[in-house]
Design a protein around this motif. Structure first.
Motif, PDB file in Angstrom:
ATOM      1  N   ALA A   1      54.944 -51.469  95.012  1.00  0.00           N
ATOM      2  CA  ALA A   1      56.247 -52.078  94.699  1.00  0.00           C
ATOM      3  C   ALA A   1      56.101 -52.820  93.385  1.00  0.00           C
ATOM      4  CB  ALA A   1      56.663 -53.039  95.808  1.00  0.00           C
ATOM      5  N   CYS A   2      57.115 -52.714  92.528  1.00  0.00           N
ATOM      6  CA  CYS A   2      57.051 -53.457  91.270  1.00  0.00           C
ATOM      7  C   CYS A   2      57.283 -54.940  91.584  1.00  0.00           C
ATOM      8  CB  CYS A   2      58.073 -52.926  90.270  1.00  0.00           C
ATOM      9  SG  CYS A   2      59.762 -53.441  90.589  1.00  0.00           S
ATOM     10  N   PRO A   3      56.905 -55.834  90.694  1.00  0.00           N
ATOM     11  CA  PRO A   3      57.052 -57.254  91.006  1.00  0.00           C
ATOM     12  C   PRO A   3      58.496 -57.731  90.951  1.00  0.00           C
ATOM     13  CG  PRO A   3      56.162 -56.970  88.795  1.00  0.00           C
ATOM     14  CD  PRO A   3      56.203 -55.614  89.422  1.00  0.00           C
ATOM     15  N   GLY A   4      59.397 -56.916  90.405  1.00  0.00           N
ATOM     16  CA  GLY A   4      60.775 -57.371  90.216  1.00  0.00           C
ATOM     17  C   GLY A   4      60.863 -58.248  88.976  1.00  0.00           C
ATOM     18  N   CYS A   5      62.035 -58.311  88.375  1.00  0.00           N
ATOM     19  CA  CYS A   5      62.230 -59.132  87.181  1.00  0.00           C
ATOM     20  C   CYS A   5      63.721 -59.370  87.025  1.00  0.00           C
ATOM     21  CB  CYS A   5      61.646 -58.444  85.948  1.00  0.00           C
ATOM     22  SG  CYS A   5      62.536 -56.957  85.476  1.00  0.00           S
ATOM     23  N   GLY A   6      64.155 -59.783  85.824  1.00  0.00           N
ATOM     24  CA  GLY A   6      65.576 -60.054  85.601  1.00  0.00           C
ATOM     25  C   GLY A   6      66.439 -58.824  85.712  1.00  0.00           C
ATOM     26  N   ARG A   7      65.834 -57.642  85.728  1.00  0.00           N
ATOM     27  CA  ARG A   7      66.634 -56.419  85.868  1.00  0.00           C
ATOM     28  C   ARG A   7      66.905 -56.083  87.327  1.00  0.00           C
ATOM     29  NH1 ARG A   7      66.886 -52.994  81.426  1.00  0.00           N
ATOM     30  NH2 ARG A   7      67.248 -51.266  82.843  1.00  0.00           N
ATOM     31  N   THR A   8      66.222 -56.775  88.230  1.00  0.00           N
ATOM     32  CA  THR A   8      66.411 -56.496  89.660  1.00  0.00           C
ATOM     33  C   THR A   8      67.718 -57.137  90.095  1.00  0.00           C
ATOM     34  OG1 THR A   8      64.049 -56.853  89.808  1.00  0.00           O
ATOM     35  CG2 THR A   8      65.209 -56.523  91.868  1.00  0.00           C
ATOM     36  N   THR A   9      68.625 -56.343  90.656  1.00  0.00           N
ATOM     37  CA  THR A   9      69.969 -56.860  90.917  1.00  0.00           C
ATOM     38  C   THR A   9      70.092 -57.716  92.170  1.00  0.00           C
ATOM     39  OG1 THR A   9      70.423 -54.767  91.976  1.00  0.00           O
ATOM     40  CG2 THR A   9      71.284 -55.091  89.747  1.00  0.00           C
TER      41      THR A   9
ATOM     42  N   MET B   1      60.748 -49.336  93.981  1.00  0.00           N
ATOM     43  CA  MET B   1      60.853 -49.870  92.629  1.00  0.00           C
ATOM     44  C   MET B   1      62.234 -50.463  92.373  1.00  0.00           C
ATOM     45  SD  MET B   1      57.826 -49.257  91.446  1.00  0.00           S
ATOM     46  CE  MET B   1      57.966 -49.401  89.673  1.00  0.00           C
ATOM     47  N   GLY B   2      62.269 -51.446  91.459  1.00  0.00           N
ATOM     48  CA  GLY B   2      63.478 -52.245  91.277  1.00  0.00           C
ATOM     49  C   GLY B   2      64.466 -51.749  90.246  1.00  0.00           C
ATOM     50  N   CYS B   3      64.107 -50.789  89.398  1.00  0.00           N
ATOM     51  CA  CYS B   3      65.073 -50.283  88.420  1.00  0.00           C
ATOM     52  C   CYS B   3      64.526 -49.011  87.802  1.00  0.00           C
ATOM     53  CB  CYS B   3      65.388 -51.329  87.353  1.00  0.00           C
ATOM     54  SG  CYS B   3      64.155 -51.433  86.046  1.00  0.00           S
ATOM     55  N   ILE B   4      65.280 -48.448  86.849  1.00  0.00           N
ATOM     56  CA  ILE B   4      64.870 -47.141  86.311  1.00  0.00           C
ATOM     57  C   ILE B   4      63.811 -47.237  85.207  1.00  0.00           C
ATOM     58  CG2 ILE B   4      66.998 -45.902  86.857  1.00  0.00           C
ATOM     59  CD1 ILE B   4      67.782 -46.318  83.862  1.00  0.00           C
ATOM     60  N   VAL B   5      63.437 -48.467  84.794  1.00  0.00           N
ATOM     61  CA  VAL B   5      62.445 -48.563  83.718  1.00  0.00           C
ATOM     62  C   VAL B   5      61.145 -47.866  84.131  1.00  0.00           C
ATOM     63  CG1 VAL B   5      60.997 -50.123  82.363  1.00  0.00           C
ATOM     64  CG2 VAL B   5      63.402 -50.667  82.704  1.00  0.00           C
ATOM     65  N   ASN B   6      60.598 -48.283  85.256  1.00  0.00           N
ATOM     66  CA  ASN B   6      59.374 -47.644  85.763  1.00  0.00           C
ATOM     67  C   ASN B   6      59.603 -46.917  87.081  1.00  0.00           C
ATOM     68  OD1 ASN B   6      57.609 -48.609  83.704  1.00  0.00           O
ATOM     69  ND2 ASN B   6      57.639 -50.611  84.685  1.00  0.00           N
ATOM     70  N   GLY B   7      60.799 -47.076  87.640  1.00  0.00           N
ATOM     71  CA  GLY B   7      61.075 -46.573  88.979  1.00  0.00           C
ATOM     72  C   GLY B   7      60.843 -45.085  89.165  1.00  0.00           C
TER      73      GLY B   7
HETATM   74 FE1  SF4 Z   1      61.621 -55.067  86.449  1.00  0.00          FE
HETATM   75 FE2  SF4 Z   1      62.376 -52.527  86.673  1.00  0.00          FE
HETATM   76 FE3  SF4 Z   1      59.813 -53.103  86.014  1.00  0.00          FE
HETATM   77 FE4  SF4 Z   1      60.691 -53.564  88.511  1.00  0.00          FE
HETATM   78  S1  SF4 Z   1      60.528 -51.523  87.497  1.00  0.00           S
HETATM   79  S2  SF4 Z   1      59.529 -54.977  87.228  1.00  0.00           S
HETATM   80  S3  SF4 Z   1      62.819 -54.176  88.138  1.00  0.00           S
HETATM   81  S4  SF4 Z   1      61.647 -53.505  84.782  1.00  0.00           S
END
Ligand code: SF4
Length: 407
Positions: free
Chosen positions: A298-306, A343-349
């Motif tokens: 699982a990604c750590p999440g960030c400001g892009r996580t809704t 994963m939290g968004c499409i950047v690395n998802g």
């Molecule tokens: Fe943030 Fe998206 Fe990377 Fe998860 S995959 S840490 S939400 S940029």
């Protein structure tokens, strides 16, 4: 993922069907904190630890009432279908308790002996001999567990005096480590002289300082081939205990040292005792020694996580897999553990999802509210709606059933 290719050679010790050392998988063990005389409470905690994955469980046997309770606890476990071997932890009067309570001696799968407090000075040798004779009579292995909080004072004083008179004195900490090692190896050799087999002896030399623990076990490992029990004693509460234990044990395990581990965490008030089992499992799995459950990335999440959907889903998937899957390598020998990506968004998802057996990329800030799902590297669905988490959990369950049989 493979563990370190080299593991220290050690003599395997069979503890009620679980073999520690001799090249066998590193065993997870834990200890109860109930009053053993309370049969019901101890039974419940042993059962919880065993269900969490503890392959051996140690219980305190400190007085007649506790010794009398042990066979009843064993019986309750057997009737519940819980086969986990029980280890008795003895201090001061173990020789007496095991003599007076033969049903206890029989019900236990191993006796833990602390050579620093096996008896008061004048009677130490005879009481140690009695314990070893009882182990032989009942055909049980022992752990000779030295702890620097209860080190043999006589031995330590002698080594300190010798060091003070030496032309090349070493530090007091080094003398203390030497005393710990001599106490462990000397006691094991004495047990062998009394007739206990080498395949009946496990050693531990626990201290509460990470650097000392690493140094003492490195030295101990080089000086004998007894199976070794690893643990940082009094590791502490919460993250401090987890980090300290993982740092110390991780380094030793990477060097091939250690045949069974216990993570000694001080539980938070009202906390769950089984945490120490999960930490031990995660340590061994992270390092590639064993695979207890499929891997959740699982990604750590960030400001892009809704929203919190992402964290909740990652946790739910991890909990579901932890609760429902048996140890992977035993059920699926030779099969790489399944991996799940949340994963939290499409950047690395999508990229991370493609590397997993099954992965989901939840929509991040400003993204279309849709969650692509990849199975074995191919996009197979795009989930939408408020129940995306439930839809994905169902897909994970379907994947497990299709590829590995019912979980
Ligand atoms: Fe943030 Fe998206 Fe990377 Fe998860 S995959 S840490 S939400 S940029």
């Amino acid at each position: 993922m493979a563990g370190p290719s080299h593991r220290r050679n050690s003599v395997g010790v069979d503890i009620g069907g679980i073999v520690v050392g001799g090249g066998h998988p590193i065993v997870v063990q834990s200890m109860t904190n109930t009053d053993t005389a309370d049969i019901e409470a101890t039974f419940r905690q042993v059962a919880a630890l065993a269900r969490a994955g503890s392959e051996l469980v140690r219980i305190t046997v400190d007085r007649d009432e506790a010794a009398a309770a042990v066979p009843h606890i064993r019986d309750r476990l057997d009737r519940a279908g819980i086969t986990v071997p029980l280890i008795g932890d003895f201090h001061y009067i173990g020789h007496k308790l095991l003599t007076d309570h033969p049903a206890c001696a029989e019900a236990l799968a191993k006796y833990r002996i602390n050579p620093g407090n096996v008896g008061f000075k004048a009677k130490r040798d005879t009481q140690f001999a009695t314990l070893i004779e009882l182990a032989m009579r009942w055909n049980k292995p022992v752990r000779i567990g030295v702890n620097w909080g209860s080190l043999d004072e006589e031995l330590l004083t002698r080594l300190m005096d010798e060091n003070a008179q030496s032309a090349n004195p070493v530090t007091a900490a080094a003398v203390q480590r030497e005393a710990i090692i001599q106490s462990a190896i000397g006691s094991a050799e004495r047990a062998e002289e009394l007739g206990l087999g080498r395949d009946r002896i496990i050693l531990s030399t626990k201290v509460s300082d990470v650097q000392h623990l690493i140094a003492v076990y490195q030295d101990l490992a080089a000086r004998c081939d007894y199976a070794l029990h690893l643990g940082l004693t009094e590791a502490g509460m919460g993250t401090k205990g987890v980090v300290a234990s993982s740092a110390a044990l991780g380094i030793l395990l990477q060097q091939g040292i250690g045949d069974t581990v216990r993570i000694s965490l001080t539980p938070e008030p009202g906390g769950d005792r089984t945490t120490e089992v999960r930490v031990a499992q995660e340590l061994l799995q992270t390092m590639g020694f064993r695979q207890f459950i499929p891997v959740v990335a699982a990604c750590p999440g960030c400001g892009r996580t809704t929203s919190s959907t992402f964290q909740t889903l990652a946790k739910e998937i991890q909990d579901h897999l932890s609760a429902s899957m048996p140890e992977w390598k035993e059920r699926y020998p030779g099969v790489e553990a399944m991996s799940v990506a949340v994963m939290g968004c499409i950047v690395n998802g999508p990229g991370e999802s493609k590397h997993a057996n099954i992965g989901i990329s939840l929509p991040g800030t400003g993204e279309t509210p849709a969650a692509p799902v990849f199975v074995d590297g191919k996009k197979v669905a795009t989930l939408r709606g408020a129940d995306v988490a439930d839809q994905f959990k169902q897909m994970v369950a379907d994947y497990i059933e299709k590829n590995y049989g019912k979980s």
